[in-house]
Design an enzyme around this catalytic site. Structure first.
Site, PDB file in Angstrom:
ATOM      1  N   TYR A  82      -0.117  -0.867  -3.743  1.00  0.00           N
ATOM      2  CA  TYR A  82       0.621  -0.040  -4.694  1.00  0.00           C
ATOM      3  C   TYR A  82       0.367  -0.456  -6.139  1.00  0.00           C
ATOM      4  O   TYR A  82       0.973   0.083  -7.060  1.00  0.00           O
ATOM      5  CB  TYR A  82       2.127  -0.116  -4.421  1.00  0.00           C
ATOM      6  N   LYS A 125       0.324  -8.937   8.436  1.00  0.00           N
ATOM      7  CA  LYS A 125      -0.700  -8.651   9.450  1.00  0.00           C
ATOM      8  C   LYS A 125      -1.843  -9.646   9.229  1.00  0.00           C
ATOM      9  O   LYS A 125      -2.990  -9.269   8.948  1.00  0.00           O
ATOM     10  CB  LYS A 125      -1.145  -7.190   9.279  1.00  0.00           C
ATOM     11  N   ASP A 167       3.174  -4.697  13.197  1.00  0.00           N
ATOM     12  CA  ASP A 167       3.229  -3.726  14.297  1.00  0.00           C
ATOM     13  C   ASP A 167       4.230  -4.176  15.358  1.00  0.00           C
ATOM     14  O   ASP A 167       5.063  -3.385  15.829  1.00  0.00           O
ATOM     15  CB  ASP A 167       1.836  -3.485  14.901  1.00  0.00           C
ATOM     16  N   ASP A 179       7.874  -0.685   2.159  1.00  0.00           N
ATOM     17  CA  ASP A 179       8.173   0.732   1.936  1.00  0.00           C
ATOM     18  C   ASP A 179       8.413   1.417   3.283  1.00  0.00           C
ATOM     19  O   ASP A 179       9.401   2.122   3.490  1.00  0.00           O
ATOM     20  CB  ASP A 179       6.985   1.377   1.197  1.00  0.00           C
TER      21      ASP A 179
END
Ligand code: NAD
Length: 357
Positions: free
Chosen positions: A124, A187, A221, A245
């Site tokens: 972002y 991740k 995940d 987000d």
């Protein structure tokens, strides 16, 4: 002592939500000195900008602001006032508590999670180049065959500084609010350098709080599945911007949606409190929308101001009004056309009445 707070009324349904929240906050007995300022599409017509200089000056002076939602005008060349405020004031931590209240319709109950989202880095950061641009081609050339020739490129910067300050914000929130655990979500098995750095720095920070706040890690995940299956196992989740987000909305969904999702944007010495939802302009001026999210954002502001007793009383009052289910807005009724639904200001009145008991 009275607290000096910048009050940004916003646009669309913002002004009526802000007025309801101001009255409720004063109903707690805490004294405020409001510095009321205007930002958004309404002031743009006269000031020529949706974010006049006096708004930033007021927040810089008072260090605390409560803000109504602000519309992002499309096609005017102005970027989002909400993003501009976070950037200008370096409000790097977005804190979004997601808590079940009895009476709010949801598939889940007894959820009490807090998302701490980094607000300034990651994908972002706005470092990106279009397909076929010289910059994209240059990066493709450096990537030794790993990127297709016709790719657009977004860069994901994750810094030690940015990570340290967001993880510290999560642990400090845990201490201030007597929470038990911080979970870092990333991740790192795939993005070894960026998300790997996030975990590395998070572990360093966690050591500083050892014995006071627990720490663990989940891959994003797997975390999504955990949140759907066993949300009660988690407490504070700290994340980079993009994961934060997405998981903010997931967690808001677990507790009944936008109408009850408060938020805080926190920097080194400045904080801005606002609901997660937008300006819902189609309901503007109708005294219809739900003030709960902004009122609960006000409750977070009371905690930030160390007015813990008032914050607890306000949260209980909101909870009681919602649980009774009579003086609530249309969106909290089982049938949205229920004629017994009350308006924004009447729901605020009911909360103020509870505060008197
Ligand atoms: P929105 O959150 O304003 O509204 C979406 C829908 O959710 C509404 O139509 C309404 O049905 C419902 N809703 C939202 N808030 C509600 C409330 N308090 N009570 C009851 N129902 C409510 O989202 P949008 O329509 O995508 O955005 C409208 C404008 O707000 C856009 O210009 C957007 O950029 C802006 N926005 C501002 C903020 C902010 O100020 N931080 C956040 C998100 C969106």
């Amino acid at each position: 002592m009275s607290h000096k707070v910048t009050l940004i009324r916003g646009d669309g349904t913002g002004p009526e939500l802000v007025e309801a929240t101001r009255r409720v906050l004063e109903g707690t007995g805490v004294a405020f000195e409001w510095d009321v300022v205007e930002a958004g599409v309404d002031i743009m017509k006269t000031a020529g900008t949706p974010l006049p200089d006096n708004v930033l000056a007021s927040i810089r002076k008072n260090k605390v602001a409560l803000k109504g939602p602000i519309t992002t005008p499309i096609g005017t060349g102005f970027r989002s006032v909400n993003v501009a405020l976070r950037k200008e004031l370096d409000l790097y931590a977005c804190i979004r508590p997601c808590k079940s209240y009895i009476g709010v319709r949801s598939r889940y109950e007894k959820i009490d999670l807090v998302i701490v989202r980094e607000n300034t880095e990651d994908l972002y950061a706005g470092v990106e180049w279009p397909v076929d641009s010289p910059e994209a081609k240059q990066i493709i050339g450096m990537a030794a065959g790993k990127i297709r020739e016709d790719a657009a490129i977004s860069i994901k910067p994750i810094s030690r500084t940015g990570t340290r300050q967001i993880v510290k914000a999560a642990f400090e929130y845990a201490i201030d609010n007597e929470r038990r655990k911080v979970t870092a979500v990333a991740k790192a098995n795939i993005m070894k350098y960026t998300d790997g750095l996030f975990y590395e720095v998070a572990r360093e920070v966690a050591k500083e709080y050892e014995g006071r706040v627990e720490y663990d890690e989940w891959l994003v995940d797997a975390m999504c599945m955990q949140l759907v299956q066993k949300p009660e196992n988690y407490d504070i989740l700290v994340m980079e911007n993009l994961y934060g987000d997405i998981l903010s909305d997931l967690c808001a969904g677990l507790v009944g949606g936008l109408g009850v999702a408060p938020g805080a944007n926190i920097g080194r010495d400045t904080a801005l409190f606002e609901a997660t939802h937008g300006s819902a302009p189609k309901y503007k001026g109708q005294n219809k929308v739900n003030p709960t999210a902004l009122i609960l954002s006000g409750m977070l502001m009371l905690r930030y101001l160390k007015e813990f007793d008032a914050a607890d009383r306000l949260e209980r009052a909101v909870q009681d009004v919602i649980a009774e289910g009579t003086h609530v807005t249309y969106d909290m009724k089982p049938d949205r056309n229920d004629p017994t639904a009350v308006g924004t200001s009447q729901m605020a009145d009911a909360i103020i009445e509870k505060l008197k008991n």
